[in-house]
Design a protein around this motif. Sequence first.
Motif, mmCIF file in Angstrom:
data_model
loop_
_atom_site.group_PDB
_atom_site.id
_atom_site.type_symbol
_atom_site.label_atom_id
_atom_site.label_comp_id
_atom_site.label_asym_id
_atom_site.label_seq_id
_atom_site.Cartn_x
_atom_site.Cartn_y
_atom_site.Cartn_z
ATOM 1 N N MET A 180 19.234 6.310 -4.406
ATOM 2 C CA MET A 180 18.920 5.807 -3.080
ATOM 3 C C MET A 180 18.043 4.564 -3.188
ATOM 4 S SD MET A 180 20.473 7.526 -0.833
ATOM 5 C CE MET A 180 19.611 6.994 0.643
ATOM 6 N N PRO A 181 18.293 3.545 -2.358
ATOM 7 C CA PRO A 181 17.480 2.329 -2.425
ATOM 8 C C PRO A 181 16.045 2.588 -1.995
ATOM 9 C CG PRO A 181 18.938 2.265 -0.514
ATOM 10 C CD PRO A 181 19.340 3.469 -1.317
ATOM 11 N N LYS A 182 15.105 1.861 -2.619
ATOM 12 C CA LYS A 182 13.683 1.936 -2.286
ATOM 13 C C LYS A 182 13.122 0.522 -2.244
ATOM 14 C CE LYS A 182 13.017 6.246 -4.903
ATOM 15 N NZ LYS A 182 12.239 6.862 -6.012
ATOM 16 N N LEU A 183 12.301 0.241 -1.261
ATOM 17 C CA LEU A 183 11.661 -1.070 -1.202
ATOM 18 C C LEU A 183 10.691 -1.261 -2.363
ATOM 19 C CD1 LEU A 183 10.929 -1.482 2.613
ATOM 20 C CD2 LEU A 183 12.700 -2.626 1.276
ATOM 21 N N THR A 184 10.106 -0.182 -2.850
ATOM 22 C CA THR A 184 9.160 -0.295 -3.956
ATOM 23 C C THR A 184 9.844 -0.640 -5.270
ATOM 24 O OG1 THR A 184 9.257 2.129 -4.096
ATOM 25 C CG2 THR A 184 7.355 1.162 -2.981
ATOM 26 N N ASP A 185 11.176 -0.622 -5.300
ATOM 27 C CA ASP A 185 11.914 -1.084 -6.482
ATOM 28 C C ASP A 185 12.128 -2.591 -6.463
ATOM 29 O OD1 ASP A 185 12.121 1.464 -7.505
ATOM 30 O OD2 ASP A 185 14.091 1.839 -6.597
ATOM 31 N N ARG A 186 11.818 -3.245 -5.334
ATOM 32 C CA ARG A 186 12.028 -4.680 -5.209
ATOM 33 C C ARG A 186 10.910 -5.441 -5.919
ATOM 34 N NH1 ARG A 186 15.672 -2.071 -4.019
ATOM 35 N NH2 ARG A 186 16.738 -1.968 -2.001
ATOM 36 N N THR A 187 11.239 -6.624 -6.376
ATOM 37 C CA THR A 187 10.232 -7.472 -6.997
ATOM 38 C C THR A 187 9.349 -8.098 -5.924
ATOM 39 O OG1 THR A 187 11.586 -9.470 -6.922
ATOM 40 C CG2 THR A 187 11.845 -8.022 -8.856
ATOM 41 N N HIS A 188 8.238 -8.662 -6.355
ATOM 42 C CA HIS A 188 7.358 -9.392 -5.444
ATOM 43 C C HIS A 188 8.128 -10.492 -4.732
ATOM 44 C CE1 HIS A 188 3.739 -11.685 -4.182
ATOM 45 N NE2 HIS A 188 4.449 -12.737 -4.546
ATOM 46 N N GLU A 189 8.968 -11.217 -5.470
ATOM 47 C CA GLU A 189 9.720 -12.329 -4.889
ATOM 48 C C GLU A 189 10.726 -11.839 -3.854
ATOM 49 O OE1 GLU A 189 9.155 -11.884 -8.107
ATOM 50 O OE2 GLU A 189 7.764 -13.544 -8.469
ATOM 51 N N GLU A 190 11.362 -10.704 -4.133
ATOM 52 C CA GLU A 190 12.342 -10.171 -3.188
ATOM 53 C C GLU A 190 11.676 -9.730 -1.890
ATOM 54 O OE1 GLU A 190 15.876 -8.272 -5.963
ATOM 55 O OE2 GLU A 190 13.964 -7.220 -5.848
ATOM 56 N N LEU A 191 10.525 -9.066 -1.987
ATOM 57 C CA LEU A 191 9.800 -8.675 -0.774
ATOM 58 C C LEU A 191 9.313 -9.889 -0.008
ATOM 59 C CD1 LEU A 191 7.630 -5.607 -1.851
ATOM 60 C CD2 LEU A 191 9.597 -5.627 -0.300
ATOM 61 N N PRO B 66 9.956 8.009 1.631
ATOM 62 C CA PRO B 66 8.683 7.334 1.968
ATOM 63 C C PRO B 66 8.607 5.892 1.487
ATOM 64 C CG PRO B 66 8.267 9.548 1.170
ATOM 65 C CD PRO B 66 9.738 9.297 0.963
ATOM 66 N N ASP B 67 9.339 5.551 0.410
ATOM 67 C CA ASP B 67 9.325 4.186 -0.102
ATOM 68 C C ASP B 67 10.414 3.319 0.519
ATOM 69 O OD1 ASP B 67 7.189 4.708 -1.772
ATOM 70 O OD2 ASP B 67 8.459 5.329 -3.437
ATOM 71 N N GLY B 68 11.066 3.818 1.569
ATOM 72 C CA GLY B 68 12.139 3.067 2.200
ATOM 73 C C GLY B 68 11.717 2.220 3.375
ATOM 74 N N MET B 69 10.410 2.229 3.711
ATOM 75 C CA MET B 69 9.927 1.477 4.867
ATOM 76 C C MET B 69 8.512 0.982 4.632
ATOM 77 S SD MET B 69 9.499 2.643 8.868
ATOM 78 C CE MET B 69 11.280 2.630 9.081
ATOM 79 N N MET B 70 8.232 -0.221 5.123
ATOM 80 C CA MET B 70 6.895 -0.796 5.133
ATOM 81 C C MET B 70 6.686 -1.447 6.494
ATOM 82 S SD MET B 70 6.902 -2.641 1.390
ATOM 83 C CE MET B 70 7.379 -1.715 -0.084
ATOM 84 N N ASN C 57 0.869 -1.164 0.000
ATOM 85 C CA ASN C 57 0.000 0.000 0.000
ATOM 86 C C ASN C 57 0.909 1.217 0.000
ATOM 87 O OD1 ASN C 57 -1.531 2.242 0.835
ATOM 88 N ND2 ASN C 57 -3.024 0.926 1.857
ATOM 89 N N ASN C 58 1.082 1.849 -1.137
ATOM 90 C CA ASN C 58 2.042 2.939 -1.253
ATOM 91 C C ASN C 58 1.638 4.178 -0.460
ATOM 92 O OD1 ASN C 58 3.931 1.676 -2.946
ATOM 93 N ND2 ASN C 58 2.624 2.005 -4.713
ATOM 94 N N GLN C 59 0.335 4.303 -0.140
ATOM 95 C CA GLN C 59 -0.084 5.464 0.626
ATOM 96 C C GLN C 59 0.450 5.400 2.049
ATOM 97 O OE1 GLN C 59 -4.288 6.023 0.843
ATOM 98 N NE2 GLN C 59 -4.161 7.885 2.090
ATOM 99 N N TYR C 60 0.445 4.207 2.620
ATOM 100 C CA TYR C 60 0.874 4.051 4.005
ATOM 101 C C TYR C 60 2.154 3.246 4.143
ATOM 102 C CZ TYR C 60 -3.770 5.776 5.130
ATOM 103 O OH TYR C 60 -4.900 6.534 5.225
ATOM 104 N N ASN C 61 2.714 2.764 3.037
ATOM 105 C CA ASN C 61 3.954 1.996 3.074
ATOM 106 C C ASN C 61 3.828 0.790 3.997
ATOM 107 O OD1 ASN C 61 5.378 3.947 1.435
ATOM 108 N ND2 ASN C 61 5.328 5.257 3.236
ATOM 109 N N THR C 62 2.774 0.012 3.792
ATOM 110 C CA THR C 62 2.563 -1.159 4.636
ATOM 111 C C THR C 62 2.580 -2.429 3.819
ATOM 112 O OG1 THR C 62 0.152 -1.121 4.408
ATOM 113 C CG2 THR C 62 1.096 0.168 6.207
ATOM 114 N N VAL D 219 8.589 -4.981 10.338
ATOM 115 C CA VAL D 219 9.157 -3.743 9.817
ATOM 116 C C VAL D 219 10.139 -4.098 8.702
ATOM 117 C CG1 VAL D 219 10.506 -1.671 10.338
ATOM 118 C CG2 VAL D 219 8.968 -2.634 12.078
ATOM 119 N N LEU D 220 9.901 -3.580 7.502
ATOM 120 C CA LEU D 220 10.838 -3.710 6.396
ATOM 121 C C LEU D 220 11.484 -2.350 6.162
ATOM 122 C CD1 LEU D 220 8.812 -5.796 3.750
ATOM 123 C CD2 LEU D 220 10.090 -6.605 5.743
#
Length: 221
Positions: free
Chosen positions: A202-213, A138-142, A36-41, A153-154
């Motif tokens: 800068m690294p972003k979790l939203t750049d990760r693939t489904h498999e990586e997450l 904002p895309d660095g944490m979920m 959920n990109n709005q809340y980074n969850t 916490v990711l």
Amino acid sequence: MSSGNHQTSLNLTQHNLHAEKHTIVNYAPTINYVVNNQYNTVNVGVGASAAPSNHELLTLGQKFTQWFFDSLNSHNPIKGVPPKDFGPQHFYNEAQLMLLMLSPQETREKCSGQQAVSDRFLDFVTKEHLLFSPSDHPDGMMVDMSPHGLVVVLVCGTVHRENQCVGFFDQMFGLIKDPQFNSNYKIKISKMKLHATHLTSMPKLTDRTHEELQDLAVIPQ
């Protein structure tokens, strides 16, 4: 601790480790990996009445990561500051740490027990002289909570040695409230991926693939 030599990643120094043996985490929350990109969850399907709000969870994750890395980095001698409180008391007895280090070959480590996990984190900064800088993007944490009360916490960020960026990290923390201190959390499990690479952004979790997450967030049974 007893020791056995093996090669670490990021072209680091040799590190000796013999992990203490304890029981493994005995629950496995189902994580749907819907970002959920709005809340980074990371959506774990917890009903609204049974869990804190997305905002409260995100605030918890931000405060935790700020405390964790600030306290850990303070033990790096290059910081030149008095070391802050960081030790086995912040981990559960059966805490686990799983490391995947890519430099460029793959090296895996696993250690169990609050003392072994705490010592391994401290070795990164005291012996290998690394500094960890979690992303403030904002895309660095979920963050979310499992039905069992495990706060997942990711977070991602950059890794430095002195003034040089040597790579980036992706990390998962599983936090459980301390039954003796209801407002405090202890670390039950952590998974970390360390990548030795030249960064162009800068690294972003939203750049990760489904498999990586999925690989990062899944809790072992």
